[in-house]
Design a protein around this motif. Structure first.
Motif, mmCIF file in Angstrom:
data_model
loop_
_atom_site.group_PDB
_atom_site.id
_atom_site.type_symbol
_atom_site.label_atom_id
_atom_site.label_comp_id
_atom_site.label_asym_id
_atom_site.label_seq_id
_atom_site.Cartn_x
_atom_site.Cartn_y
_atom_site.Cartn_z
ATOM 1 N N GLU A 50 39.170 24.702 41.526
ATOM 2 C CA GLU A 50 38.838 23.802 42.626
ATOM 3 C C GLU A 50 37.337 23.559 42.723
ATOM 4 O O GLU A 50 36.896 22.451 43.012
ATOM 5 N N ARG A 51 36.558 24.582 42.484
ATOM 6 C CA ARG A 51 35.102 24.399 42.514
ATOM 7 C C ARG A 51 34.649 23.419 41.441
ATOM 8 O O ARG A 51 33.763 22.593 41.676
ATOM 9 N N GLN A 52 35.269 23.507 40.284
ATOM 10 C CA GLN A 52 34.918 22.581 39.198
ATOM 11 C C GLN A 52 35.294 21.150 39.539
ATOM 12 O O GLN A 52 34.673 20.199 39.063
ATOM 13 N N LYS A 53 36.310 20.987 40.386
ATOM 14 C CA LYS A 53 36.717 19.642 40.811
ATOM 15 C C LYS A 53 35.811 19.091 41.904
ATOM 16 O O LYS A 53 35.924 17.925 42.278
ATOM 17 N N GLY A 54 34.934 19.942 42.466
ATOM 18 C CA GLY A 54 34.064 19.504 43.547
ATOM 19 C C GLY A 54 34.710 19.568 44.914
ATOM 20 O O GLY A 54 34.262 18.902 45.848
ATOM 21 N N THR A 55 35.753 20.374 45.057
ATOM 22 C CA THR A 55 36.437 20.521 46.339
ATOM 23 C C THR A 55 35.481 21.088 47.382
ATOM 24 O O THR A 55 34.642 21.924 47.078
ATOM 25 N N SER A 56 35.615 20.634 48.634
ATOM 26 C CA SER A 56 34.703 21.056 49.702
ATOM 27 C C SER A 56 34.775 22.560 49.912
ATOM 28 O O SER A 56 35.804 23.207 49.674
ATOM 29 N N ALA A 57 33.662 23.109 50.413
ATOM 30 C CA ALA A 57 33.585 24.550 50.647
ATOM 31 C C ALA A 57 34.647 25.017 51.637
ATOM 32 O O ALA A 57 35.220 26.103 51.490
ATOM 33 N N ALA A 58 34.929 24.187 52.653
ATOM 34 C CA ALA A 58 35.926 24.575 53.661
ATOM 35 C C ALA A 58 37.315 24.706 53.041
ATOM 36 O O ALA A 58 38.060 25.644 53.350
ATOM 37 N N LEU A 59 37.674 23.777 52.158
ATOM 38 C CA LEU A 59 38.995 23.836 51.520
ATOM 39 C C LEU A 59 39.062 24.951 50.489
ATOM 40 O O LEU A 59 40.113 25.566 50.295
ATOM 41 N N VAL A 60 37.947 25.217 49.809
ATOM 42 C CA VAL A 60 37.906 26.347 48.883
ATOM 43 C C VAL A 60 38.100 27.650 49.657
ATOM 44 O O VAL A 60 38.792 28.571 49.204
ATOM 45 N N ASP A 61 37.516 27.714 50.845
ATOM 46 C CA ASP A 61 37.671 28.909 51.680
ATOM 47 C C ASP A 61 39.135 29.126 52.057
ATOM 48 O O ASP A 61 39.615 30.272 52.073
ATOM 49 N N ARG A 62 39.863 28.065 52.341
ATOM 50 C CA ARG A 62 41.292 28.180 52.666
ATOM 51 C C ARG A 62 42.075 28.781 51.506
ATOM 52 O O ARG A 62 43.065 29.483 51.703
ATOM 53 N N LEU A 63 41.620 28.490 50.297
ATOM 54 C CA LEU A 63 42.316 28.925 49.094
ATOM 55 C C LEU A 63 41.971 30.356 48.700
ATOM 56 O O LEU A 63 42.762 31.035 48.034
ATOM 57 N N THR A 64 40.808 30.827 49.101
ATOM 58 C CA THR A 64 40.264 32.081 48.584
ATOM 59 C C THR A 64 40.921 33.315 49.190
ATOM 60 O O THR A 64 41.082 33.423 50.408
ATOM 61 N N LEU A 65 41.284 34.256 48.310
ATOM 62 C CA LEU A 65 41.727 35.578 48.726
ATOM 63 C C LEU A 65 40.622 36.589 48.425
ATOM 64 O O LEU A 65 39.931 36.472 47.419
ATOM 65 N N THR A 66 40.453 37.537 49.307
ATOM 66 C CA THR A 66 39.498 38.622 49.121
ATOM 67 C C THR A 66 40.211 39.940 49.398
ATOM 68 O O THR A 66 41.351 39.951 49.879
ATOM 69 N N GLU A 67 39.542 41.031 49.110
ATOM 70 C CA GLU A 67 40.114 42.336 49.439
ATOM 71 C C GLU A 67 40.437 42.404 50.940
ATOM 72 O O GLU A 67 41.493 42.892 51.341
ATOM 73 N N LYS A 68 39.510 41.890 51.756
ATOM 74 C CA LYS A 68 39.710 41.933 53.209
ATOM 75 C C LYS A 68 40.911 41.089 53.622
ATOM 76 O O LYS A 68 41.707 41.506 54.476
ATOM 77 N N ARG A 69 41.059 39.909 53.023
ATOM 78 C CA ARG A 69 42.208 39.057 53.379
ATOM 79 C C ARG A 69 43.513 39.659 52.881
ATOM 80 O O ARG A 69 44.553 39.514 53.528
ATOM 81 N N MET A 70 43.477 40.325 51.758
ATOM 82 C CA MET A 70 44.678 41.028 51.298
ATOM 83 C C MET A 70 45.036 42.142 52.278
ATOM 84 O O MET A 70 46.212 42.347 52.600
ATOM 85 N N GLU A 71 44.024 42.856 52.776
ATOM 86 C CA GLU A 71 44.280 43.904 53.763
ATOM 87 C C GLU A 71 44.894 43.299 55.024
ATOM 88 O O GLU A 71 45.776 43.897 55.648
ATOM 89 N N GLY A 72 44.428 42.096 55.379
ATOM 90 C CA GLY A 72 44.996 41.412 56.527
ATOM 91 C C GLY A 72 46.464 41.095 56.330
ATOM 92 O O GLY A 72 47.274 41.196 57.268
ATOM 93 N N MET A 73 46.845 40.684 55.122
ATOM 94 C CA MET A 73 48.258 40.420 54.819
ATOM 95 C C MET A 73 49.095 41.684 54.988
ATOM 96 O O MET A 73 50.199 41.645 55.542
ATOM 97 N N LEU A 74 48.565 42.810 54.499
ATOM 98 C CA LEU A 74 49.305 44.068 54.591
ATOM 99 C C LEU A 74 49.435 44.499 56.054
ATOM 100 O O LEU A 74 50.488 45.006 56.463
ATOM 101 N N GLU A 75 48.382 44.290 56.836
ATOM 102 C CA GLU A 75 48.453 44.601 58.266
ATOM 103 C C GLU A 75 49.488 43.718 58.961
ATOM 104 O O GLU A 75 50.193 44.161 59.873
ATOM 105 N N ALA A 76 49.571 42.465 58.504
ATOM 106 C CA ALA A 76 50.562 41.550 59.081
ATOM 107 C C ALA A 76 51.975 42.069 58.853
ATOM 108 O O ALA A 76 52.844 41.948 59.730
ATOM 109 N N ILE A 77 52.209 42.637 57.694
ATOM 110 C CA ILE A 77 53.545 43.189 57.405
ATOM 111 C C ILE A 77 53.847 44.344 58.353
ATOM 112 O O ILE A 77 54.954 44.449 58.906
#
Length: 409
Positions: A50-77
């Motif tokens: 997506e970055r290579q396509k020039g997608t906006s930073a906000a939309l790239v952020d929606r797509l991005t997973l991090t260790e913290k966001r993965m932890e959030g998914m596990l907490e959601a479970i």
């Protein structure tokens, strides 16, 4: 082409109501944790594409997973596991004049199709909510998250297998072909409900083409109205939180309405703060007068969900004009007013047509977790049985159960 996948999901759904679904959710959590390195690796591929396509930073952020966001998914479970089982609740009970016992009981939908854009966390949220609610789920994410979604679904299906459940309770449409969306939308008899989650284009396509029932979610053209009696310091904080914290989500602000009586004081301050935060401000003529250099707003801007660091600003002639603008251009998602007048606040909440209406608080709170529902399937903007954040309670339907002793009519 996908009929076999839908049929397998239908078969898997038949035993879920009686299964140990919490055990399955815990197994899913375990395998998501084990597969985190692989999931993040696949997500990096999607993000780089997506970055290579020039997608906006906000939309790239929606797509991005991090260790913290993965932890959030596990907490959601964990939170979903802790929630009461939504299946089998007796909502009402009464006795028929002829003596039959009658009950209204919650039951699973059966097979739920999820069509969504970008955000891979939706893959997990949708799967665990549908599973807890006793339904099988068919996931159809966007092409830009395909690598991430494949890895996430692979891990979740491994969890189902370990728990002894049919893996086809969670399925991914592993295709970027648009015809796959059409197949899902027209699978009457195999799919019981479709929930689209994304931008206006996606929602409109689903609603216009679906032959199975649909719950509309997601489009958030959200407004903040700063009333003449507002605390301007509080208004500025609410504005900046609503627009800049995560501009690419559906409960972010897209339009700011300012009462003309305080426009000369608030417009310059608000525009400067927004510009300092990197926001492009598009204003009407009055806004341009009070803050020279503002980009002129177009008619389309008032109806646009920007999902980016862009905000439309309009000066309005009081409460009635603000409500009229919101009810004309809003998407019935989340709307807010800043005011110290109780009477004005009450009028605003009574007259604004939206799923969530705030007084002196940020629209960013429209979220299943923030409302105490646990993970959410989306924000419903329609007026059927589900409106606002859709949690477990909205993920079931009802069945009437009648017990008699030979009565006839």
């Amino acid at each position: 082409m996908l009929k076999e996948l839908f049929s397998q999901a239908r078969i898997a759904s038949r035993t879920l109501a009686q299964a140990n679904r919490n055990q399955a959710l815990n197994a899913i959590k375990k395998h998501l944790a084990l597969h985190t390195p692989e999931i993040l690796k696949e997500n990096r591929l999607d993000v780089e594409n997506e970055r290579q396509k020039g997608t906006s930073a906000a939309l790239v952020d929606r797509l991005t997973l991090t260790e913290k966001r993965m932890e959030g998914m596990l907490e959601a479970i964990d939170q979903v596991v802790a929630l009461p089982d939504p299946v089998g609740r007796v909502l009402e009970g009464w006795r028929h004049p002829q003596g039959m016992q009658m009950e209204k009981v919650t039951v699973p939908f059966g097979v739920i199709g999820m069509i969504y854009e970008s955000r891979p966390n939706v893959t997990v949220d949708a799967a665990i909510l549908c599973l807890k609610a006793g339904s099988a789920v068919i996931l159809r994410g966007s092409s830009n998250a395909l690598n991430s979604n494949r890895a996430l679904v692979k891990a979740m299906r491994a969890g189902l297998k370990e728990a002894g459940l049919n893996e086809n309770a969670i399925s991914l449409i592993d295709s970027t072909d648009r015809s796959s969306v059409t197949e899902l939308l027209t699978a009457r008899g195999l799919v019981d409900l479709v929930i689209p989650r994304g931008g206006a284009g996606l929602i409109n396509h689903v609603v216009q083409n679906a032959k199975v029932p649909v719950i509309e979610t997601g489009v958030g053209n959200c407004h903040l109205y700063v009333h003449r009696d507002a605390d301007l310091g509080s208004a500025l904080k609410i504005l900046m939180n609503g627009k800049t914290q995560r501009p690419g989500v559906c409960n972010a602000l897209e339009t700011l309405l300012i009462d003309q009586e305080i426009a000369s004081a608030f417009v310059p301050v608000a525009v400067k703060a927004l510009r300092d935060a990197g926001v492009e401000v598009r204003g009407d003529e009055d806004t341009q007068m009070y803050a020279p250099g503002v980009v002129p707003a177009t008619a389309e801007d008032w109806d646009t969900e920007f999902l980016d660091l862009i905000l439309a600003v309009k000066v309005v002639k009081g409460l009635d004009a603000a409500i009229e603008h919101i009810n004309t251009h809003g998407s019935q998602h989340s709307e807010a007013i800043v005011t110290s007048s109780l009477k004005t606040a009450e009028q605003f909440q009574n007259r604004v047509d939206a799923a969530a209406v705030y007084v002196n608080a940020s629209t960013r709170f429209t979220d299943g977790f923030e409302f105490g529902f646990g993970a959410e399937i989306g924000i419903s903007t329609q007026k059927m049985h589900a409106r606002g954040p859709m949690g477990l309670r909205e993920m079931v339907t009802v069945q009437y159960r009648i017990r008699g002793e030979g009565q006839i009519r």
